[in-house]
Design a protein around this motif. Structure first.
Motif, short mmCIF file in Angstrom:
data_model
loop_
_atom_site.label_atom_id
_atom_site.label_comp_id
_atom_site.label_asym_id
_atom_site.label_seq_id
_atom_site.Cartn_x
_atom_site.Cartn_y
_atom_site.Cartn_z
N ASP A 145 0.85 -1.19 0.00
CA ASP A 145 0.00 0.00 0.00
C ASP A 145 0.89 1.25 0.00
N SER A 146 1.64 1.40 -1.06
CA SER A 146 2.60 2.50 -1.16
C SER A 146 2.77 2.87 -2.62
N PRO A 147 2.96 4.15 -2.91
CA PRO A 147 3.23 4.54 -4.30
C PRO A 147 4.64 4.15 -4.75
N PHE A 148 5.48 3.77 -3.78
CA PHE A 148 6.87 3.43 -4.10
C PHE A 148 7.07 1.93 -4.24
N GLY A 149 8.12 1.55 -4.94
CA GLY A 149 8.42 0.13 -5.12
C GLY A 149 9.89 -0.10 -5.41
N LEU A 150 10.74 0.39 -4.52
CA LEU A 150 12.18 0.24 -4.75
C LEU A 150 12.70 -1.07 -4.14
N GLY A 151 12.68 -1.16 -2.82
CA GLY A 151 13.16 -2.38 -2.18
C GLY A 151 12.29 -2.77 -1.00
N GLY A 152 12.68 -3.83 -0.33
CA GLY A 152 11.96 -4.29 0.85
C GLY A 152 12.68 -5.48 1.45
N SER A 153 12.32 -5.81 2.68
CA SER A 153 12.93 -6.97 3.33
C SER A 153 11.91 -7.67 4.21
N VAL A 154 12.16 -8.97 4.43
CA VAL A 154 11.30 -9.82 5.25
C VAL A 154 12.19 -10.50 6.28
N TRP A 155 11.75 -10.51 7.54
CA TRP A 155 12.55 -11.07 8.63
C TRP A 155 11.78 -12.19 9.31
N THR A 156 12.32 -13.41 9.18
CA THR A 156 11.68 -14.61 9.71
C THR A 156 12.73 -15.70 9.80
N GLN A 157 12.57 -16.64 10.74
CA GLN A 157 13.50 -17.76 10.83
C GLN A 157 13.16 -18.88 9.85
N ASP A 158 12.05 -18.74 9.15
CA ASP A 158 11.63 -19.73 8.16
C ASP A 158 11.96 -19.16 6.77
N SER A 159 13.07 -19.57 6.20
CA SER A 159 13.53 -19.00 4.93
C SER A 159 12.54 -19.23 3.80
N ALA A 160 11.92 -20.39 3.76
CA ALA A 160 10.96 -20.68 2.71
C ALA A 160 9.74 -19.77 2.83
N ARG A 161 9.31 -19.55 4.06
CA ARG A 161 8.19 -18.62 4.29
C ARG A 161 8.58 -17.21 3.86
N GLY A 162 9.81 -16.81 4.23
CA GLY A 162 10.27 -15.49 3.85
C GLY A 162 10.37 -15.30 2.36
N GLU A 163 10.86 -16.32 1.66
CA GLU A 163 10.96 -16.24 0.21
C GLU A 163 9.59 -16.12 -0.45
N ALA A 164 8.64 -16.92 0.04
CA ALA A 164 7.28 -16.87 -0.53
C ALA A 164 6.67 -15.48 -0.36
N LEU A 165 6.90 -14.87 0.79
CA LEU A 165 6.38 -13.52 1.03
C LEU A 165 7.14 -12.50 0.19
N ALA A 166 8.46 -12.66 0.10
CA ALA A 166 9.28 -11.71 -0.65
C ALA A 166 8.86 -11.64 -2.11
N ARG A 167 8.46 -12.75 -2.68
CA ARG A 167 8.04 -12.77 -4.08
C ARG A 167 6.77 -11.96 -4.31
N GLN A 168 6.00 -11.72 -3.24
CA GLN A 168 4.74 -10.99 -3.38
C GLN A 168 4.87 -9.50 -3.08
N VAL A 169 6.01 -9.07 -2.54
CA VAL A 169 6.22 -7.66 -2.25
C VAL A 169 6.46 -6.91 -3.56
N GLU A 170 5.74 -5.84 -3.77
CA GLU A 170 5.84 -5.07 -5.02
C GLU A 170 7.05 -4.14 -4.95
N SER A 171 8.18 -4.63 -5.46
CA SER A 171 9.41 -3.86 -5.40
C SER A 171 10.41 -4.38 -6.42
N GLY A 172 11.45 -3.59 -6.65
CA GLY A 172 12.50 -4.02 -7.56
C GLY A 172 13.42 -5.06 -6.96
#
Length: 386
Positions: free
Chosen positions: A314-341
């Protein structure tokens, strides 16, 4: 760097080393990235060749006054282009230094030149027929102006604009690692970075613990002389930028956010601002929707992972982002859905010569660095032989 824009001296030295690294990277890999690509077709021989466009204008900012230029110039010049630089007005010595570096490296005369011109003169340079493309790193308004002029003249452009990167903290995050990443990502360069973590989106289950630890770490930062190697929080680059930031903070507080720590200028000489945390930021507040370009972290609380993703996007920007979790597979799945470069899992967003860098939405278009970056200012030309 430190004398002109106030960066911590140790960070300035690191920036110089990073510039040397990107030059080495393209010296080593440029020929491979630009090699002809053979393609089977109905021809006896057919391939794509990568040829330079010509002269590229670079309009660059003050916050990383060497790195922003070298990450454009190293690949562009290796690809056979020439470059002209319009640098920010508060870093003229950096602009002239960069020109000297290319001369001392043995590049032919005038292959790279710094133009000591005003911002109002950029339009005429883009329109000049001797200029074939333009790249800008800077604000969204400046990017729109450059893109409009380039478009009107049918010239290639690459834009790397503002960002309001999401830093998503899930309930299973390793808080020791996460807090370390949060402080570095938000307060590096006094928060004056397009890829700094700006929106800390924390799920309710871990929010109180995160904020308690984050507050303690932020309050440990030491403001002072950026030439002093023990200083950990430098002044902002200019007093007008500090004043603009404080208006955003004050307006957000007036709208109902909470000041966890800081949220005010430091009295005395220099454009110092306290390392700050704004908590309970919600939609409708300035800090929720705008980029805060300074040492202020905003915390947005999310019900769960799904809500955190919704807030992140929910942002007009889409440069970067990060996800912090001890479950790498969960983090990767979420990271793929973040609207960013780019989206990092359990690591702070950073530029790396080996990986493409750039944004989507109001953060711009095109890519710098890696093979993708060196090809931005080339003519991908088809050659077909019967």
């Amino acid at each position: 760097i430190t004398q002109e824009m106030g960066k911590l001296i140790n960070d300035s030295r690191a920036e110089v080393e990073k510039c040397a690294g990107v030059c080495d990277f393209y010296a080593d890999n440029g020929p491979q990235f630009l090699a002809d690509e053979m393609i089977e077709s109905d021809a006896g021989k057919s391939y794509v060749g990568y040829f330079p466009l010509g002269t590229v204008l670079a309009v660059m900012p003050w916050n990383f006054p060497l790195w922003q230029v070298f990450r454009f110039a190293a690949p562009a010049l290796v690809a056979g282009n020439t470059g002209v630089l319009k640098h920010a007005s508060n870093v003229p010595q950096c602009a002239l230094l960069i020109e000297d570096v290319f001369k001392e490296a043995g590049f032919p005369e005038n292959v790279f030149r710094s133009l000591m011109i005003k911002a109002s003169q950029v339009k005429a340079v883009i329109e000049d027929p001797r200029v074939h493309a333009v790249t800008l790193t800077g604000s969204e308004p400046a990017g729109r102006q450059v893109a409009a002029t380039a478009g009107a003249n049918l010239k290639k452009s690459v834009l790397e604009l503002g960002g309001s990167d999401a830093f998503i903290v899930l309930e299973d995050a390793d808080l020791d690692l996460t807090i370390q990443g949060a402080v570095t990502s938000r307060f590096l360069n006094t928060g004056q970075s397009c890829i700094a973590a700006k929106r800390f989106i924390v799920v309710d289950a871990i929010a109180e613990d995160f904020i308690t630890r984050f507050k303690a770490a932020v309050e440990a930062l030491k403001a002072g002389d950026p030439m002093d190697e023990t200083t950990t929080l430098a002044p902002m680059a200019r007093e007008d930028l500090r004043d603009e930031l404080h208006v955003q903070v004050a307006d957000t507080l007036a709208a109902g956010a909470e000041a966890t720590t800081g949220c005010e200028p430091i009295a005395g000489v220099g454009a110092f601002y306290k390392a700050s945390i704004l908590d309970r930021v919600e939609p409708g507040m300035r800090a929720y929707h705008e980029e805060l370009f300074g040492p202020v972290a905003i915390v947005i609380r999310a019900r769960d992972e799904e809500d955190a993703l919704s807030i992140a996007n929910d942002s007009p920007f889409g440069l970067g982002g990060s996800v912090w979790t001890q479950d790498s597979a969960r983090g990767e799945a979420l990271a793929r859905q973040v609207e960013s470069g780019c989206t990092f899992v359990n690591g702070m967003v950073k530029s790396d010569a080996r990986l493409p860098f750039g944004g989507i939405k109001n953060s711009g278009y095109g890519r710098e660095l890696s093979q993708h970056g060196i090809r931005e200012f080339t003519n991908a030309k088809t050659v077909w032989i019967k």
